[in-house]
Motif scaffolding. Structure first.
Motif, mmCIF file in Angstrom:
data_model
loop_
_atom_site.group_PDB
_atom_site.id
_atom_site.type_symbol
_atom_site.label_atom_id
_atom_site.label_comp_id
_atom_site.label_asym_id
_atom_site.label_seq_id
_atom_site.Cartn_x
_atom_site.Cartn_y
_atom_site.Cartn_z
ATOM 1 N N GLN A 2 0.818 -1.196 0.000
ATOM 2 C CA GLN A 2 0.000 0.000 0.000
ATOM 3 C C GLN A 2 0.859 1.255 0.000
ATOM 4 O OE1 GLN A 2 -2.779 -0.130 3.282
ATOM 5 N NE2 GLN A 2 -4.369 -0.612 1.803
ATOM 6 N N ARG A 6 -3.822 3.751 -1.344
ATOM 7 C CA ARG A 6 -3.806 3.071 -2.638
ATOM 8 C C ARG A 6 -3.129 1.703 -2.526
ATOM 9 N NH1 ARG A 6 -1.569 8.527 -5.297
ATOM 10 N NH2 ARG A 6 -3.559 9.519 -5.677
ATOM 11 N N CYS A 23 -1.176 0.331 -10.337
ATOM 12 C CA CYS A 23 -1.997 1.018 -9.359
ATOM 13 C C CYS A 23 -2.818 2.077 -10.071
ATOM 14 C CB CYS A 23 -1.128 1.668 -8.290
ATOM 15 S SG CYS A 23 -2.055 2.558 -7.043
ATOM 16 N N GLU A 24 -4.132 2.039 -9.879
ATOM 17 C CA GLU A 24 -5.033 3.055 -10.428
ATOM 18 C C GLU A 24 -4.756 3.377 -11.901
ATOM 19 O OE1 GLU A 24 -5.166 6.524 -8.001
ATOM 20 O OE2 GLU A 24 -5.831 5.426 -6.243
ATOM 21 N N GLU A 25 -4.752 2.379 -12.743
ATOM 22 C CA GLU A 25 -4.551 2.519 -14.187
ATOM 23 C C GLU A 25 -3.169 3.041 -14.570
ATOM 24 O OE1 GLU A 25 -7.746 4.680 -15.960
ATOM 25 O OE2 GLU A 25 -9.274 3.345 -15.143
ATOM 26 N N HIS A 26 -2.187 2.900 -13.685
ATOM 27 C CA HIS A 26 -0.802 3.247 -13.966
ATOM 28 C C HIS A 26 0.006 1.959 -14.007
ATOM 29 C CE1 HIS A 26 -2.270 7.068 -12.384
ATOM 30 N NE2 HIS A 26 -1.245 7.635 -12.991
ATOM 31 N N LEU A 44 2.237 8.537 -9.658
ATOM 32 C CA LEU A 44 1.033 8.940 -8.938
ATOM 33 C C LEU A 44 1.107 10.406 -8.513
ATOM 34 C CD1 LEU A 44 0.455 5.761 -6.767
ATOM 35 C CD2 LEU A 44 -0.929 6.527 -8.702
ATOM 36 N N THR A 47 0.176 12.579 -11.460
ATOM 37 C CA THR A 47 -1.264 12.554 -11.702
ATOM 38 C C THR A 47 -1.991 13.418 -10.678
ATOM 39 O OG1 THR A 47 -1.068 10.318 -12.580
ATOM 40 C CG2 THR A 47 -3.260 11.063 -11.996
ATOM 41 N N ASP A 48 -1.540 13.362 -9.423
ATOM 42 C CA ASP A 48 -2.167 14.173 -8.376
ATOM 43 C C ASP A 48 -2.001 15.664 -8.666
ATOM 44 O OD1 ASP A 48 -2.960 11.908 -7.058
ATOM 45 O OD2 ASP A 48 -1.315 11.957 -5.593
#
Length: 52
Positions: A2, A6, A23-26, A44, A47-48
């Motif tokens: 984790q 996530r 993770c999350e479409e990455h 990530l 993206t954030d």
């Protein structure tokens, strides 16, 4: 594994030398599990920043 809230899935790539993290479409790849996760953290964070 984790990262915050996530869930990251790390696995050995079958037809290549290395590991991948999802993770999350990455999807990221690295020569070690640690490198794949580090690259995921960077992806990530990018993206954030875009979503803000």
């Amino acid at each position: 594994m984790q990262l915050g809230k996530r869930i990251v899935t790390v696995f050995k790539i079958k037809n290549r030398s290395g590991y991948a993290a999802i993770c999350e479409e990455h999807l990221t790849e690295g020569t070690t599990e640690k490198q794949a996760v580090e690259r995921m953290v960077k992806a990530l964070s990018r993206t954030d920043k875009k979503s803000k």
